[in-house]
Design a protein around this motif. Sequence first.
Motif, PDB file in Angstrom:
ATOM      1  N   UNK A  60       0.814  -1.217   0.000  1.00 16.45           N
ATOM      2  CA  UNK A  60       0.000   0.000   0.000  1.00 16.45           C
ATOM      3  C   UNK A  60       0.849   1.269   0.000  1.00 16.45           C
ATOM      4  N   UNK A  61       2.093   1.130  -0.433  1.00 12.66           N
ATOM      5  CA  UNK A  61       2.971   2.295  -0.455  1.00 12.66           C
ATOM      6  C   UNK A  61       3.884   2.327   0.754  1.00 12.66           C
ATOM      7  N   UNK A  62       4.601   3.436   0.906  1.00 14.45           N
ATOM      8  CA  UNK A  62       5.528   3.573   2.027  1.00 14.45           C
ATOM      9  C   UNK A  62       4.783   4.017   3.278  1.00 14.45           C
ATOM     10  N   UNK A  63       4.967   3.248   4.358  1.00 12.29           N
ATOM     11  CA  UNK A  63       4.268   3.499   5.617  1.00 12.29           C
ATOM     12  C   UNK A  63       5.254   4.018   6.664  1.00 12.29           C
ATOM     13  N   UNK A  64       5.001   5.201   7.254  1.00 16.12           N
ATOM     14  CA  UNK A  64       5.912   5.733   8.282  1.00 16.12           C
ATOM     15  C   UNK A  64       5.596   5.138   9.659  1.00 16.12           C
ATOM     16  N   UNK A  65       6.625   4.722  10.358  1.00 16.92           N
ATOM     17  CA  UNK A  65       6.491   4.213  11.732  1.00 16.92           C
ATOM     18  C   UNK A  65       7.538   4.919  12.581  1.00 16.92           C
ATOM     19  N   UNK A  66       7.086   5.486  13.707  1.00 16.68           N
ATOM     20  CA  UNK A  66       8.014   6.197  14.594  1.00 16.68           C
ATOM     21  C   UNK A  66       8.496   5.246  15.690  1.00 16.68           C
ATOM     22  N   UNK A  67       9.808   5.178  15.866  1.00 17.94           N
ATOM     23  CA  UNK A  67      10.395   4.389  16.961  1.00 17.94           C
ATOM     24  C   UNK A  67      10.906   5.365  18.008  1.00 17.94           C
TER      25      UNK A  67
END
Length: 670
Positions: free
Chosen positions: A241-248
């Motif tokens: 579904x495309x590039x997914x941002x995840x914050x660590x």
Amino acid sequence: MKNDKKEKIWDLFDQKENANDIQTMILEYENEFSDDMDIFLMKMCLFIYENKIQAAIEIGKQALRKNPYLLEIHLKLAEAYKDQSKYIEAYKHYCISKLLASFAGEEKICRDCELLAKGSLEQLEELITYLPDEQKIYLSQKMIPAFLGYEKNQFGYNERRFRTFEHIGGDYYYESEEVKKYVGMYHRPRHVINELDAVHWKIEFQEVVEANYLKLPDTEKKWIVPVAVEKNTTHWFETDNGKMPVIQRDIKSFYYYRVGGGREIISSDICYWGNPIPIKSDKNKKRLVLSIFVDGLAQVLLTADKFAYLMPNTAKFFKNGMVCKQAYSSGEWTYPSIAGVMSGLATTQHMMFHNEIDWKLPNSVKTLMEYFHESGYYTSAFSGDWRIIPSYGYARGCDRFIYQLQHTGFSVEKMIGGVINEIDALKEINQFVWVSLGDLHDVADEMELPTSVQTHLKIEDRVCEKGSETSVKQKYDMAKKIQYEQMLQYMDRYLGMLFSYLENTYEENELIVALFSDHGQGFLIPEDGQFLGPERTNIAFMFRNGQLKGETEEVMSSLDYTAILCKMAGIAYCEQGVEGRTPRIFGGSGRRWALTESLHPKDYYRAALVSENYRFYFCNPIPVGYDGRFEIGDYSICLTDKEGRNVYAEDVEKECLDIIMRQIANLCIY
């Protein structure tokens, strides 16, 4: 004990005699005293005398493989490396010499080594100024940082970070001069940011690469990717579904992400990427091999009428396995015994025996973890025992090593939960998991016991004899025996949770589960008992693999542990150069004798040999030195039958004495 021939050789060196004459004398001495460790020193001195420096270094390395605590060898190595302008190596051996000299009571050598070490660093700094830029960069960016990282534990001889408040998390840990791993904080509460030690919090070790970009191979459909960060970091994961941002957000801790094969991950900052784990399972391997180490679990209490009472869940689980009732530890306490389990080497072979100086398993011997790692298992270890740590060689072949000092966070109730979480997290792949349970030691160490144990003890059961400095030397104590039995029941309740999870998750033929110990308990030995009697040396040793079932009286050694697990898993085990053997009940040739050794500075060397019919005890009356060496005195022996009755059988006594004398030959001072 004065040796005139040895004195004559040293006199020839002092008199600067012809090298050929010295060599002839050394060869004559070696023919008569072939096992004397001083022969290595003589040969080193001869090679240095002849200016054959590299040959001297090679001899020194051979000597330290046999005994890593030889002060004179380290001093000569430092001298040899200095002659080769290898100032880093010279500095290393001067530092080790200073440490060993402090145990030998050689104050002048301590002072001299400190000055010589400082001088080696000054010479290194001067040498660097004359090197080409390429060599300068290599030294400054790779060699010197690795050297300084390994120096933190005195080059393996003095590791204290696993039981002190020294910060270790969020940094690199050098298992050796060649191998480093990043230390992440394992599930640390987010609001606590200051403490990064292994007492307050759990830490985990993994090999990493530093980068802000990762592309996964497309050889597998799914991967699990461990990653740690130094500050709030955003990862962009490539998905359908495309590039997914995840914050660590949690810094210095490994997060685990499930990512598709062939996908890219781009991060806003440099990260520590652990080795990606392919989500796949080889049907020809076991889904799970679980090694449960219970520190101090004595087999003598797990008799037919008491096993099911004291440890009902364990007894029930291994009723479908093989319980080995005549297994004996290779050492009398955890440090030497576990080194034997991991390597298949006896105490006098691996030489990890000292209570104040640390050492590690030799690289020439494959460890338990390495056998399973090289066979395609994902290997992890959970330890709260500061005698089971990475610097001892136990992280070799270990993909993920998780540690916290037991009494602050890895007691049995927390350990079992962590292990179930680990197994469940990676149950789609072939796993090998090691878990250490040290709670039984709390009885011998006279520590506070769990509430549910305290409330079931009578007042009379809490009046203990005053303990000695170490749990190993404690005398018989009925109160501690009763406390110990209550602790067995306490630990068994948590083990029952683990066994229940396993039976609900795996088919019988999908797993191997082993439960074993390293030694028994001194407070179980009767007043007239032997120091290395069965109460201390006969250990729990049980296995379940869906095939073998029942009990066996075959004599085994804890050194056989790795061989047994390899046999069960279909992994080829190499018996060459080690003492580990596959017992007959598991399809091997077995052994005639099981040897237990007690080698400890300032104590007597003791040994016990057990066969199907006999028990043989040996005690040398001259204390062991700091380096493990000792003179042979008017030793005592005792031969009994398996019930402990004294017997006389000259041929058996001679056989046992021959075994022990061969075992200690390298340690005898001639």
